[in-house]
Design a protein around this motif. Structure first.
Motif, PDB file in Angstrom:
ATOM      1  N   GLN A 181      -2.095   3.573  -5.499  1.00  0.00           N
ATOM      2  CA  GLN A 181      -1.156   2.496  -5.196  1.00  0.00           C
ATOM      3  C   GLN A 181       0.258   3.021  -4.953  1.00  0.00           C
ATOM      4  OE1 GLN A 181      -1.678  -1.329  -7.603  1.00  0.00           O
ATOM      5  NE2 GLN A 181      -2.741   0.132  -8.912  1.00  0.00           N
ATOM      6  N   ARG A 182       0.645   4.050  -5.724  1.00  0.00           N
ATOM      7  CA  ARG A 182       2.005   4.563  -5.644  1.00  0.00           C
ATOM      8  C   ARG A 182       1.991   6.089  -5.764  1.00  0.00           C
ATOM      9  NH1 ARG A 182       5.642   0.480  -9.348  1.00  0.00           N
ATOM     10  NH2 ARG A 182       7.270   1.218  -7.957  1.00  0.00           N
ATOM     11  N   GLY A 183       3.126   6.696  -5.434  1.00  0.00           N
ATOM     12  CA  GLY A 183       3.259   8.130  -5.613  1.00  0.00           C
ATOM     13  C   GLY A 183       2.696   8.956  -4.471  1.00  0.00           C
ATOM     14  N   LYS A 184       2.513  10.234  -4.732  1.00  0.00           N
ATOM     15  CA  LYS A 184       2.053  11.178  -3.720  1.00  0.00           C
ATOM     16  C   LYS A 184       0.681  10.815  -3.180  1.00  0.00           C
ATOM     17  CE  LYS A 184       1.211  16.116  -2.987  1.00  0.00           C
ATOM     18  NZ  LYS A 184       1.205  17.475  -3.615  1.00  0.00           N
ATOM     19  N   ALA A 185      -0.227  10.360  -4.073  1.00  0.00           N
ATOM     20  CA  ALA A 185      -1.579   9.985  -3.639  1.00  0.00           C
ATOM     21  C   ALA A 185      -1.529   8.830  -2.654  1.00  0.00           C
ATOM     22  CB  ALA A 185      -2.441   9.638  -4.848  1.00  0.00           C
ATOM     23  N   ALA A 186      -0.619   7.872  -2.878  1.00  0.00           N
ATOM     24  CA  ALA A 186      -0.490   6.726  -1.972  1.00  0.00           C
ATOM     25  C   ALA A 186       0.061   7.162  -0.617  1.00  0.00           C
ATOM     26  CB  ALA A 186       0.400   5.666  -2.599  1.00  0.00           C
ATOM     27  N   VAL A 187       1.006   8.103  -0.627  1.00  0.00           N
ATOM     28  CA  VAL A 187       1.563   8.604   0.635  1.00  0.00           C
ATOM     29  C   VAL A 187       0.478   9.308   1.443  1.00  0.00           C
ATOM     30  CG1 VAL A 187       3.247  10.159   1.675  1.00  0.00           C
ATOM     31  CG2 VAL A 187       3.868   8.826  -0.350  1.00  0.00           C
ATOM     32  N   GLU A 188      -0.300  10.143   0.787  1.00  0.00           N
ATOM     33  CA  GLU A 188      -1.381  10.854   1.478  1.00  0.00           C
ATOM     34  C   GLU A 188      -2.447   9.900   2.001  1.00  0.00           C
ATOM     35  OE1 GLU A 188      -2.763  13.579  -1.432  1.00  0.00           O
ATOM     36  OE2 GLU A 188      -1.081  14.983  -1.186  1.00  0.00           O
ATOM     37  N   ALA A 189      -2.649   8.768   1.301  1.00  0.00           N
ATOM     38  CA  ALA A 189      -3.657   7.795   1.730  1.00  0.00           C
ATOM     39  C   ALA A 189      -3.100   6.778   2.720  1.00  0.00           C
ATOM     40  CB  ALA A 189      -4.210   7.064   0.507  1.00  0.00           C
ATOM     41  N   VAL A 190      -1.823   6.933   3.129  1.00  0.00           N
ATOM     42  CA  VAL A 190      -1.144   5.986   4.034  1.00  0.00           C
ATOM     43  C   VAL A 190      -1.246   4.582   3.440  1.00  0.00           C
ATOM     44  CG1 VAL A 190      -0.834   5.338   6.460  1.00  0.00           C
ATOM     45  CG2 VAL A 190      -2.036   7.447   5.895  1.00  0.00           C
ATOM     46  N   ASN A 191      -0.748   4.440   2.222  1.00  0.00           N
ATOM     47  CA  ASN A 191      -0.951   3.199   1.475  1.00  0.00           C
ATOM     48  C   ASN A 191       0.328   2.749   0.765  1.00  0.00           C
ATOM     49  OD1 ASN A 191      -2.765   1.129   0.589  1.00  0.00           O
ATOM     50  ND2 ASN A 191      -2.824   2.081  -1.432  1.00  0.00           N
ATOM     51  N   ILE A 192       1.487   2.976   1.401  1.00  0.00           N
ATOM     52  CA  ILE A 192       2.752   2.565   0.808  1.00  0.00           C
ATOM     53  C   ILE A 192       3.235   1.281   1.489  1.00  0.00           C
ATOM     54  CG2 ILE A 192       5.169   3.164   0.437  1.00  0.00           C
ATOM     55  CD1 ILE A 192       3.358   4.768  -1.280  1.00  0.00           C
ATOM     56  N   PHE A 193       3.487   0.257   0.676  1.00  0.00           N
ATOM     57  CA  PHE A 193       3.991  -1.018   1.184  1.00  0.00           C
ATOM     58  C   PHE A 193       5.486  -1.134   0.881  1.00  0.00           C
ATOM     59  CE2 PHE A 193      -0.502  -1.432   0.675  1.00  0.00           C
ATOM     60  CZ  PHE A 193      -0.912  -2.207   1.750  1.00  0.00           C
ATOM     61  N   HIS A 194       6.100  -2.197   1.351  1.00  0.00           N
ATOM     62  CA  HIS A 194       7.545  -2.382   1.146  1.00  0.00           C
ATOM     63  C   HIS A 194       7.853  -2.317  -0.342  1.00  0.00           C
ATOM     64  CE1 HIS A 194      11.556  -4.183   1.277  1.00  0.00           C
ATOM     65  NE2 HIS A 194      11.567  -3.881   2.565  1.00  0.00           N
ATOM     66  N   TYR A 195       8.945  -1.634  -0.678  1.00  0.00           N
ATOM     67  CA  TYR A 195       9.244  -1.349  -2.088  1.00  0.00           C
ATOM     68  C   TYR A 195       9.435  -2.618  -2.914  1.00  0.00           C
ATOM     69  CZ  TYR A 195      14.253  -2.402  -1.519  1.00  0.00           C
ATOM     70  OH  TYR A 195      15.451  -3.021  -1.310  1.00  0.00           O
ATOM     71  N   LEU A 196       9.854  -3.723  -2.287  1.00  0.00           N
ATOM     72  CA  LEU A 196      10.068  -4.963  -3.030  1.00  0.00           C
ATOM     73  C   LEU A 196       8.759  -5.613  -3.476  1.00  0.00           C
ATOM     74  CD1 LEU A 196      12.982  -6.625  -1.021  1.00  0.00           C
ATOM     75  CD2 LEU A 196      13.095  -5.484  -3.245  1.00  0.00           C
ATOM     76  N   SER A 197       7.635  -5.151  -2.956  1.00  0.00           N
ATOM     77  CA  SER A 197       6.345  -5.720  -3.353  1.00  0.00           C
ATOM     78  C   SER A 197       5.793  -5.067  -4.616  1.00  0.00           C
ATOM     79  CB  SER A 197       5.329  -5.574  -2.213  1.00  0.00           C
ATOM     80  OG  SER A 197       5.062  -4.207  -1.945  1.00  0.00           O
ATOM     81  N   TYR A 198       6.495  -4.066  -5.154  1.00  0.00           N
ATOM     82  CA  TYR A 198       6.031  -3.379  -6.355  1.00  0.00           C
ATOM     83  C   TYR A 198       6.775  -3.878  -7.591  1.00  0.00           C
ATOM     84  CZ  TYR A 198       3.757  -0.076  -3.189  1.00  0.00           C
ATOM     85  OH  TYR A 198       2.967   0.492  -2.217  1.00  0.00           O
TER      86      TYR A 198
END
Length: 542
Positions: free
Chosen positions: A513-530
């Protein structure tokens, strides 16, 4: 002079007491009248229904709404009679100009939904798990003249005796239809909520006035019927809890986390056997459910519902509604072979990265936002896979979501071209449109009525001249919504999905959902949704 002054003071006091007594009597008379009217309406509906002794021989134009009752898998699949008649205004691109302009040529903004004798009395019939578990009424009025008088009226109306030391707290009852501020009382093996419906009480804030404005929502729960209480978040704050009965749940938000904890503590003091699920206990339960799922003791559907519940997703709040994945990728074939891996969606990738061309675009967006802004605020997707608008998009044919959709659109239904009218088209949009990354909802696997226009609503005409009514289903469903749900559920429980579902769970509920694993999985949403990205305490009301 002193005697005269004292006499005037006593006279004013007596006059105030008389006025207060008169207001109380007027309120009591109004309540008795409303209670009699409520009981008469319920009796009349029972006697004139299709199974009643006064049933009409003529076919009735029945309308239906989705009931809030849940089965053992937390599925909401029960429909019940809808007595509220609403005439929806469409925003079809072919008719909008005509409908938005009055005879005098003036533009009419926010055309209202015409409601004939709108009443919340339909909520009284068929909604209760059992008389001992819950009592729910909408026709109780409060005068707002103090806690003592209010408590006395509660006693008269529900025969509930509140001790002078009974615990109570300010809170909000959150439902899919509205948010009702009020008070919760915990006393004598009973949890009691009473609150007045506000003029603008729906999820979307300012807009259409609530048709139940001024009425009082009441919920009375026997603590012996409570099975679980989950600590929840509401509006990005950890200040809410959800109370689970056998076939129903109630979502209550408090002013603070401490108030929520105090309320739960007083409830569990009355019934120590209630299972309270805190954030820490969720991790242990997630491990337990994961073990059961791997052993095949629970189905994929059941496992996903349990994970949604542990993640704080609930049917009572559209902004954090349960989310399910797109399973299939073939919506064009006449028949499906569920053993063929090629018909399934790649569950190891988020919906926005299934298309390689779009994946390259969102990765470029992420890199650009990293360079031009705070890297912590960089994102792949500006939209989200689960929002209130997405829920209403899918459930537009099912009340009360039709009505909520019209509220979201300012009092009328959205353009016919933008409505949910085809499963295949929606899948194509989710794969190709840069801003469309929505996943599915549980009803895709258990509620065939969501694809049928069961209330004969006019959704308008698209630009290509096609009138929107039922949802266009894939050829392999053979025109049957029941067949579609049946095959779709089989696909969810297939060997392929069982072997790959964990990858999607990692994206939505797990470490990607977050962090390096999320970046590698192309899974980062707008920061206000966290959660945690906004300091709610620092925000001041205007």
């Amino acid at each position: 002079m002193e005697y005269a002054k004292e006499g005037r003071q006593r006279s004013r006091t007596i006059s105030e007491l008389d006025e207060k007594r008169r207001l109380d009597e007027s309120m009591n008379l109004l309540e008795r009248s409303q209670e009699s009217e409520r009981h008469w309406k319920i009796l009349s509906r029972k006697l004139t229904s299709e199974k009643g002794i006064w049933a009409s021989e003529k076919a009735q134009n029945l309308r239906w709404k989705l009931d809030s009752t849940e089965d053992f898998l937390r599925r909401r699949i029960k429909l019940r009679r809808l007595y509220t008649l609403r005439d929806y205004v469409t925003s079809s691109s072919l008719t909008e100009k005509k409908s938005d302009v009055s005879d005098e040529g003036q533009i009419i903004k926010n055309l209202p939904v015409n409601a004939l004798k709108v009443s919340e009395e339909e909520d009284l019939q068929g909604e209760l798990p059992s008389p001992s578990e819950i009592q729910d009424s909408q026709e109780f009025k409060e005068a707002g003249d103090g806690a003592k008088t209010s408590t006395e009226r509660l006693r008269r109306s529900e025969s509930i005796q509140f001790d002078a030391t009974a615990f109570f707290a300010e809170c909000k009852l959150v439902t899919a239809k509205r948010v009702v501020p009020g008070k919760i009382h915990v006393d004598n093996q009973t949890v009691y909520f009473s609150g007045k419906v506000q003029e603008e009480s729906n999820l979307f804030g300012k807009g259409m006035p609530d048709p139940s404005f001024g009425k009082t929502k009441r919920v009375c729960i026997n603590v012996q019927a409570i099975r679980e209480i989950h600590f929840m978040r509401y509006m990005l704050e950890q200040n809410a809890c959800e109370i689970f009965l056998q076939h129903k749940s109630f979502f209550v938000a408090f002013l603070s986390r401490d108030e929520m904890k105090k309320t739960v503590k007083h409830i569990t003091m009355l019934q120590p056997s209630i299972h309270v699920v805190t954030r820490r206990k969720r991790l242990a339960l997630a491990e337990l459910y994961s073990s059961q799922w791997r052993k095949g003791e629970i189905s994929n559907f059941n496992y996903l519902m349990k994970l949604n519940t542990l993640a704080g997703r609930t049917f009572n709040d559209l902004s954090q509604y349960p989310v399910f994945p797109w399973i299939l990728a073939d919506y064009e074939s006449n028949e499906l072979d569920l053993k063929d891996p090629s018909i399934y969606r790649d569950l190891s990738k988020p919906i926005g990265a299934l298309n390689e061309k779009r994946k390259a675009l969102v990765e470029e967006r992420y890199n650009l936002t990293c360079e031009s802004d705070d890297p912590a605020k960089a994102f792949h997707y500006g939209s989200h896979y689960s929002t209130a608008g997405i829920v209403l998009y899918y459930l537009i044919r099912t009340e009360p979501f039709t009505f909520l959709h019209s509220i979201l659109q300012g009092g009328k239904l959205d353009h016919a071209d933008r409505l949910f009218s085809s499963v295949s088209t929606t899948w194509t949009m989710c794969n190709n449109h840069s801003a469309d990354v929505k996943e599915l909802i549980p009803e895709f696997f258990c509620l065939p009525e969501m694809f049928d226009n069961i209330n004969d609503i006019d959704f308008g005409t698209r630009q290509d001249g096609v009138h929107v009514s039922e949802v266009s289903l894939p050829p392999w469903a053979h025109g049957s919504s029941v067949e579609f749900v049946k095959i779709h559920r089989k696909a969810l429980e297939s060997d392929y999905v069982s072997s790959n579902l964990h990858s999607w769970i990692d994206l939505v509920f797990g470490f990607k959902q977050r962090g390096k694993a999320a970046v590698e999985a192309v899974n980062i949403f707008h920061y206000l949704s966290y959660e945690g990205s906004v300091d709610m305490a620092a925000i001041e009301d205007e």
